[in-house]
Design a protein around this motif. Structure first.
Motif, PDB file in Angstrom:
ATOM      1  N   TYR A 197      -1.729  -4.795  -5.259  1.00  0.00           N
ATOM      2  CA  TYR A 197      -2.932  -5.615  -5.476  1.00  0.00           C
ATOM      3  C   TYR A 197      -4.103  -4.715  -5.906  1.00  0.00           C
ATOM      4  N   LEU A 198      -4.138  -3.495  -5.400  1.00  0.00           N
ATOM      5  CA  LEU A 198      -5.158  -2.538  -5.837  1.00  0.00           C
ATOM      6  C   LEU A 198      -4.969  -2.203  -7.327  1.00  0.00           C
ATOM      7  N   ILE A 199      -3.710  -2.002  -7.705  1.00  0.00           N
ATOM      8  CA  ILE A 199      -3.403  -1.709  -9.118  1.00  0.00           C
ATOM      9  C   ILE A 199      -3.806  -2.911  -9.986  1.00  0.00           C
ATOM     10  N   LYS A 200      -3.530  -4.101  -9.468  1.00  0.00           N
ATOM     11  CA  LYS A 200      -3.879  -5.327 -10.207  1.00  0.00           C
ATOM     12  C   LYS A 200      -5.391  -5.396 -10.457  1.00  0.00           C
ATOM     13  N   ASP A 201      -6.178  -5.102  -9.404  1.00  0.00           N
ATOM     14  CA  ASP A 201      -7.645  -5.111  -9.543  1.00  0.00           C
ATOM     15  C   ASP A 201      -8.092  -4.149 -10.630  1.00  0.00           C
ATOM     16  N   LEU A 202      -7.467  -2.987 -10.611  1.00  0.00           N
ATOM     17  CA  LEU A 202      -7.830  -1.950 -11.579  1.00  0.00           C
ATOM     18  C   LEU A 202      -7.521  -2.394 -13.007  1.00  0.00           C
ATOM     19  N   ILE A 203      -6.354  -3.008 -13.177  1.00  0.00           N
ATOM     20  CA  ILE A 203      -5.958  -3.485 -14.504  1.00  0.00           C
ATOM     21  C   ILE A 203      -6.903  -4.597 -14.958  1.00  0.00           C
TER      22      ILE A 203
END
Ligand code: SF4
Length: 200
Positions: free
Chosen positions: A183-189
């Motif tokens: 979910y952190l990676i998703k936010d970043l993307i």
């Protein structure tokens, strides 16, 4: 300059360490060479060795699920590779000598792909990438789930370490941690609204 396909062809002839004597297939990497997102695991397992592709077994299923269902990305739109390109016998951990011998390929791959986001899966790839970019490595549990920003290739790149999906197969708690990191990676993307593919 070599392309990723040139490097991957060179890997298929590599005998820099003894792991080439035990493998069925080399596993150079797979995915979209124009992706801004690179995943790096540890080494091929049994299924990967048989198919010559990274993350196609049980751990790969978990990784693919999270790429599809949390990041909402098609797996073929990211690039996936490992620190070690041949399967260590019985899935043992790679030795320092094998990492030293094989990491020249990963170094060449990352310098061609020049990803915006690097996601390291597990302690081996995280430790190597941190060392390469001069970031202090403590342990995967201490360092995972954070965004490390560095300037490289004349741009800001982001490194996010998380657990290796294989470690989450029989451990629900670790699976929850793995999902949380996605979910952190998703936010970043989502913050980078220029898309995940580089058109050249
Ligand atoms: S593990 Fe890496 S260095 Fe060793 S033979 Fe395979 S490709 Fe070459």
């Amino acid at each position: 300059m070599d392309s990723i396909n040139d490097i991957n062809k060179e890997i298929l002839k590599c005998n820099r360490c003894s792991l080439c004597n035990y493998k069925t297939n080399y596993v150079p990497g797979d995915g979209n060479i124009n992706s801004k997102i690179l995943f790096i695991g540890e080494a091929p397992g049994r299924d990967e060795d048989i198919q010559g592709k990274p993350f196609v077994g049980k751990a790969g299923k978990i990784l693919t699920e999270n790429i599809n269902h949390i990041l909402n990305i098609d797996r073929k739109d990211v690039y996936i590779t490992n620190l070690i390109k041949c399967r260590p016998p019985n899935n043992r951990k790679p030795t320092d000598e094998e990492i030293k011998a094989c990491s020249i390929w990963l170094e060449k791959q990352i310098n061609i792909l020049k990803p915006d986001i690097i996601i390291t899966l597990g302690s081996y790839s995280t430790s190597w990438i941190f060392n390469y970019f001069n970031i202090k490595f403590n342990s995967i549990m201490k360092d995972r789930g954070k965004v490390y920003k560095i300037n490289y290739w004349n741009k800001e790149i982001k490194i996010i370490p998380t657990l290796h999906p294989a470690s989450t197969i029989y451990n629900k708690e670790w699976r929850a941690i793995f999902d949380k990191d996605f979910y952190l990676i998703k936010d970043l993307i989502n913050k980078n609204n220029t898309g995940i593919l580089r058109y050249i």
